[in-house]
Design a protein around this motif. Structure first.
Motif, PDB file in Angstrom:
ATOM      1  N   THR A 123     -79.210  93.698  18.616  1.00 26.10           N
ATOM      2  CA  THR A 123     -79.764  92.341  18.549  1.00 26.10           C
ATOM      3  C   THR A 123     -79.547  91.670  19.905  1.00 26.10           C
ATOM      4  O   THR A 123     -78.644  92.052  20.653  1.00 26.10           O
ATOM      5  CB  THR A 123     -79.067  91.465  17.470  1.00 26.10           C
ATOM      6  OG1 THR A 123     -77.677  91.346  17.812  1.00 26.10           O
ATOM      7  CG2 THR A 123     -79.210  92.057  16.081  1.00 26.10           C
ATOM      8  N   ASP A 164     -87.774  94.309  20.282  1.00 16.37           N
ATOM      9  CA  ASP A 164     -89.155  94.252  19.770  1.00 16.37           C
ATOM     10  C   ASP A 164     -89.218  94.111  18.253  1.00 16.37           C
ATOM     11  O   ASP A 164     -90.110  93.475  17.724  1.00 16.37           O
ATOM     12  CB  ASP A 164     -89.920  95.532  20.165  1.00 16.37           C
ATOM     13  CG  ASP A 164     -90.156  95.605  21.666  1.00 16.37           C
ATOM     14  OD1 ASP A 164     -89.822  94.631  22.365  1.00 16.37           O
ATOM     15  OD2 ASP A 164     -90.670  96.645  22.128  1.00 16.37           O
ATOM     16  N   PRO A 167     -86.355  90.334  13.729  1.00 13.40           N
ATOM     17  CA  PRO A 167     -87.004  89.181  13.086  1.00 13.40           C
ATOM     18  C   PRO A 167     -86.877  87.946  13.981  1.00 13.40           C
ATOM     19  O   PRO A 167     -85.882  87.808  14.712  1.00 13.40           O
ATOM     20  CB  PRO A 167     -86.214  88.997  11.789  1.00 13.40           C
ATOM     21  CG  PRO A 167     -85.528  90.303  11.549  1.00 13.40           C
ATOM     22  CD  PRO A 167     -85.300  90.917  12.899  1.00 13.40           C
ATOM     23  N   GLU A 168     -87.863  87.042  13.899  1.00 16.29           N
ATOM     24  CA  GLU A 168     -87.907  85.878  14.790  1.00 16.29           C
ATOM     25  C   GLU A 168     -86.597  85.058  14.725  1.00 16.29           C
ATOM     26  O   GLU A 168     -86.074  84.642  15.757  1.00 16.29           O
ATOM     27  CB  GLU A 168     -89.122  85.011  14.420  1.00 16.29           C
ATOM     28  CG  GLU A 168     -89.417  83.861  15.360  1.00 16.29           C
ATOM     29  CD  GLU A 168     -89.722  84.270  16.815  1.00 16.29           C
ATOM     30  OE1 GLU A 168     -90.032  85.450  17.076  1.00 16.29           O
ATOM     31  OE2 GLU A 168     -89.604  83.383  17.692  1.00 16.29           O
ATOM     32  N   ALA A 169     -86.093  84.833  13.508  1.00 19.88           N
ATOM     33  CA  ALA A 169     -84.883  83.998  13.385  1.00 19.88           C
ATOM     34  C   ALA A 169     -83.708  84.647  14.125  1.00 19.88           C
ATOM     35  O   ALA A 169     -82.907  83.956  14.759  1.00 19.88           O
ATOM     36  CB  ALA A 169     -84.522  83.792  11.920  1.00 19.88           C
ATOM     37  N   GLU A 170     -83.629  85.971  14.065  1.00 18.80           N
ATOM     38  CA  GLU A 170     -82.521  86.665  14.738  1.00 18.80           C
ATOM     39  C   GLU A 170     -82.715  86.631  16.252  1.00 18.80           C
ATOM     40  O   GLU A 170     -81.752  86.517  17.015  1.00 18.80           O
ATOM     41  CB  GLU A 170     -82.398  88.118  14.257  1.00 18.80           C
ATOM     42  CG  GLU A 170     -82.192  88.278  12.760  1.00 18.80           C
ATOM     43  CD  GLU A 170     -80.917  87.597  12.258  1.00 18.80           C
ATOM     44  OE1 GLU A 170     -80.065  87.234  13.072  1.00 18.80           O
ATOM     45  OE2 GLU A 170     -80.827  87.410  11.026  1.00 18.80           O
ATOM     46  N   TYR A 171     -83.973  86.731  16.682  1.00 13.06           N
ATOM     47  CA  TYR A 171     -84.245  86.654  18.116  1.00 13.06           C
ATOM     48  C   TYR A 171     -83.813  85.281  18.651  1.00 13.06           C
ATOM     49  O   TYR A 171     -83.098  85.172  19.651  1.00 13.06           O
ATOM     50  CB  TYR A 171     -85.745  86.892  18.369  1.00 13.06           C
ATOM     51  CG  TYR A 171     -86.113  86.738  19.822  1.00 13.06           C
ATOM     52  CD1 TYR A 171     -85.568  87.577  20.784  1.00 13.06           C
ATOM     53  CD2 TYR A 171     -86.984  85.718  20.234  1.00 13.06           C
ATOM     54  CE1 TYR A 171     -85.877  87.425  22.131  1.00 13.06           C
ATOM     55  CE2 TYR A 171     -87.301  85.570  21.577  1.00 13.06           C
ATOM     56  CZ  TYR A 171     -86.745  86.414  22.521  1.00 13.06           C
ATOM     57  OH  TYR A 171     -87.044  86.247  23.845  1.00 13.06           O
ATOM     58  N   ARG A 172     -84.218  84.233  17.931  1.00 10.44           N
ATOM     59  CA  ARG A 172     -83.900  82.878  18.377  1.00 10.44           C
ATOM     60  C   ARG A 172     -82.387  82.621  18.327  1.00 10.44           C
ATOM     61  O   ARG A 172     -81.850  81.850  19.113  1.00 10.44           O
ATOM     62  CB  ARG A 172     -84.656  81.860  17.524  1.00 10.44           C
ATOM     63  CG  ARG A 172     -86.177  81.937  17.747  1.00 10.44           C
ATOM     64  CD  ARG A 172     -86.909  81.054  16.762  1.00 10.44           C
ATOM     65  NE  ARG A 172     -86.323  79.726  16.758  1.00 10.44           N
ATOM     66  CZ  ARG A 172     -86.517  78.809  17.708  1.00 10.44           C
ATOM     67  NH1 ARG A 172     -87.330  79.088  18.714  1.00 10.44           N
ATOM     68  NH2 ARG A 172     -85.949  77.644  17.642  1.00 10.44           N
ATOM     69  N   LEU A 201     -90.384  83.166  24.783  1.00 10.07           N
ATOM     70  CA  LEU A 201     -90.716  83.177  23.349  1.00 10.07           C
ATOM     71  C   LEU A 201     -91.589  84.373  22.981  1.00 10.07           C
ATOM     72  O   LEU A 201     -91.566  84.849  21.855  1.00 10.07           O
ATOM     73  CB  LEU A 201     -91.388  81.856  22.947  1.00 10.07           C
ATOM     74  CG  LEU A 201     -90.435  80.649  22.992  1.00 10.07           C
ATOM     75  CD1 LEU A 201     -91.171  79.358  22.655  1.00 10.07           C
ATOM     76  CD2 LEU A 201     -89.247  80.838  22.045  1.00 10.07           C
ATOM     77  N   ARG A 203     -91.123  87.235  24.160  1.00 10.15           N
ATOM     78  CA  ARG A 203     -90.221  88.389  24.348  1.00 10.15           C
ATOM     79  C   ARG A 203     -90.691  89.292  25.486  1.00 10.15           C
ATOM     80  O   ARG A 203     -90.623  90.522  25.389  1.00 10.15           O
ATOM     81  CB  ARG A 203     -90.076  89.208  23.063  1.00 10.15           C
ATOM     82  CG  ARG A 203     -89.739  88.391  21.845  1.00 10.15           C
ATOM     83  CD  ARG A 203     -89.438  89.253  20.636  1.00 10.15           C
ATOM     84  NE  ARG A 203     -89.374  88.444  19.429  1.00 10.15           N
ATOM     85  CZ  ARG A 203     -88.895  88.852  18.266  1.00 10.15           C
ATOM     86  NH1 ARG A 203     -88.452  90.079  18.142  1.00 10.15           N
ATOM     87  NH2 ARG A 203     -88.875  88.064  17.222  1.00 10.15           N
ATOM     88  N   TYR A 293     -87.255  74.331  22.487  1.00  8.42           N
ATOM     89  CA  TYR A 293     -87.193  75.655  21.863  1.00  8.42           C
ATOM     90  C   TYR A 293     -87.139  75.560  20.330  1.00  8.42           C
ATOM     91  O   TYR A 293     -87.004  76.561  19.640  1.00  8.42           O
ATOM     92  CB  TYR A 293     -85.992  76.451  22.394  1.00  8.42           C
ATOM     93  CG  TYR A 293     -86.324  77.209  23.678  1.00  8.42           C
ATOM     94  CD1 TYR A 293     -86.731  78.535  23.649  1.00  8.42           C
ATOM     95  CD2 TYR A 293     -86.269  76.575  24.915  1.00  8.42           C
ATOM     96  CE1 TYR A 293     -87.052  79.221  24.809  1.00  8.42           C
ATOM     97  CE2 TYR A 293     -86.591  77.249  26.090  1.00  8.42           C
ATOM     98  CZ  TYR A 293     -86.985  78.572  26.030  1.00  8.42           C
ATOM     99  OH  TYR A 293     -87.305  79.247  27.189  1.00  8.42           O
TER     100      TYR A 293
END
Ligand SMILES: NC(=O)c1ccc[n+]([C@@H]2O[C@H](COP(=O)([O-])OP(=O)(O)OC[C@H]3O[C@@H](n4cnc5c(N)ncnc54)[C@H](O)[C@@H]3O)[C@@H](O)[C@H]2O)c1
Length: 362
Positions: A123, A164, A167-172, A201, A203, A293
């Protein structure tokens, strides 16, 4: 495979080193009779979907998420090592997010009084923060990271390609820790977050690769100076006292760590202004970036259990947060201490009165 590397050493903690490798493509831990790879079910699913290959033989797959950062899972890792016949010269490899890295490192640190350890964080949060610097932990008795050790990995493999599939929440969540590092140590990195917001955003691999590398270098410098968090390393807890209160109130694992940290940083900026420490210009600049953000910078986070929902007595949300802060294991002698910033890259750790804390939560 194109790989670049550098090494962190821990002069204050003895002869240990961490060799850090940056990979342009995915790195999969090697299997051998004297290794145990620990991962979680989501990574294993990616493997089953054919996105990459993990070795079945020497891999332990645990359930995913903070809910499972428990002594039971730690026991499963240790049992798997015994079953595999690992000796003290065996190598544990944590292959996953911060939860897997923290628990695998903890297991390695106590197995036969200290076995080999390598980490492959998957992550963004684990790449820029959790896997760097040798803090290991699991949750205990409902308290986050209540037990753990300091035990650095001998090798750390960083592959931005894993991001890649996040999930979006984990990326943020990982982005919030990277912004925190920029606020603490690197005004140029902070302005990159503003300048390159669209690429970040989206990535964009090149932009992200640069951010990750810079965050790892910056955290490595702090850890080299203060491995066991007696001084400067505490700065890395910017926003975390408020964040832990929010995470505890919402329920462990119910909100991402980074989401809580971003909100906590905004509260710390307001607290710093209230105490006359933080320059209003810096507070405004930093809170604007956090809001751009999409992170909440308002005094009351929308995920905080709301009195109207019947979970808290009316008007009690600020007091609830304060109670959780006071039970935080890092508080000494009842005084709640906060990481506060004067301006970009100028940071101090100071106590605050309850009345001041409550003021920035209403
Ligand atoms: N040791 C330290 O210094 C330190 C620092 C910061 C945070 N932490 C710890 O890190 C933990 C949080 O780490 P995290 O945010 O990585 O959480 P996590 O390990 O729970 O991972 C988040 C989610 O992403 C999934 N995942 C992992 N890699 C993936 C990938 N490449 N593609 C798709 N899904 C993937 C996981 O299965 C999980 O569901 C917390 O327990 C925190 O205490 C430790």
């Amino acid at each position: 495979m194109n790989t670049r590397s550098f090494t962190i050493s821990y002069p204050a903690a003895g002869p240990g080193n961490t060799d850090i490798f940056f990979h342009d493509s995915i790195y999969i831990p090697e299997d051998s009779p004297c290794t145990l790879t620990v991962t979680d079910e989501h990574i294993a699913d990616l493997y089953k979907a054919g996105l990459f290959k993990i070795q079945d033989e020497g891999t332990l797959v645990l359930p995913a998420g903070e809910k499972y950062k428990t002594p039971e899972m730690l026991g499963r890792i240790l049992e798997a090592a015994l079953d595999r016949g690992l000796g003290r010269d065996g190598v544990f490899t944590g292959f996953g997010g911060g939860v897997i890295c923290d628990m695998t490192a903890f297991a390695a640190s106590v197995y036969m009084r200290g076995a080999g350890l390598e980490l492959v964080p998957t992550t963004l949060l684990a790449m820029v923060d959790a896997a760097v610097g040798g803090k290991t932990a699991c949750d205990f008795g409902g308290a986050k990271n209540a037990v753990g050790t300091f035990y650095p990995a001998s090798k750390l493999h960083i592959c931005p390609a894993f991001i890649d599939t996040l999930p979006e929440a984990e990326y943020r969540s990982g982005l919030a820790e990277a912004v925190k590092t920029a606020m603490l140590y690197d005004p140029e990195l902070f302005s990159l977050f503003r300048r390159e917001k669209a690429a970040v955003l989206a990535r964009d691999r090149a932009v992200l690769g640069g951010i990750i590398r810079r965050c790892v270098e910056l955290k490595a410098q702090v850890v080299e100076e203060d491995f066991t968090e007696k001084g400067r390393r505490m700065e890395l807890n910017l926003g975390h006292t408020f964040a832990h209160a929010l995470e505890s109130a919402v329920g462990l694992g119910e909100i991402t760590h980074g989401e809580a940290v971003a909100w906590g940083i905004a509260r710390a900026l307001d607290l710093g202004m209230l105490k006359g420490i933080t320059s209003p210009g810096w507070a405004e600049e930093a809170k604007t970036l956090l809001a751009e953000y999409g992170w909440c910078t308002l005094p009351q986070h929308p995920r905080m259990p709301h009195p109207a929902a019947g979970k808290l007595p009316p008007g009690s949300a600020p007091q609830t947060s304060l109670r959780f802060m006071k039970s935080d294991k890092k508080q000494r002698g009842g005084a709640v201490r906060f990481v506060l910033q004067r301006e970009a890259a100028v940071t101090e750790i100071l106590p605050a009165e309850d009345s001041e804390v409550l003021e920035v939560l209403k």
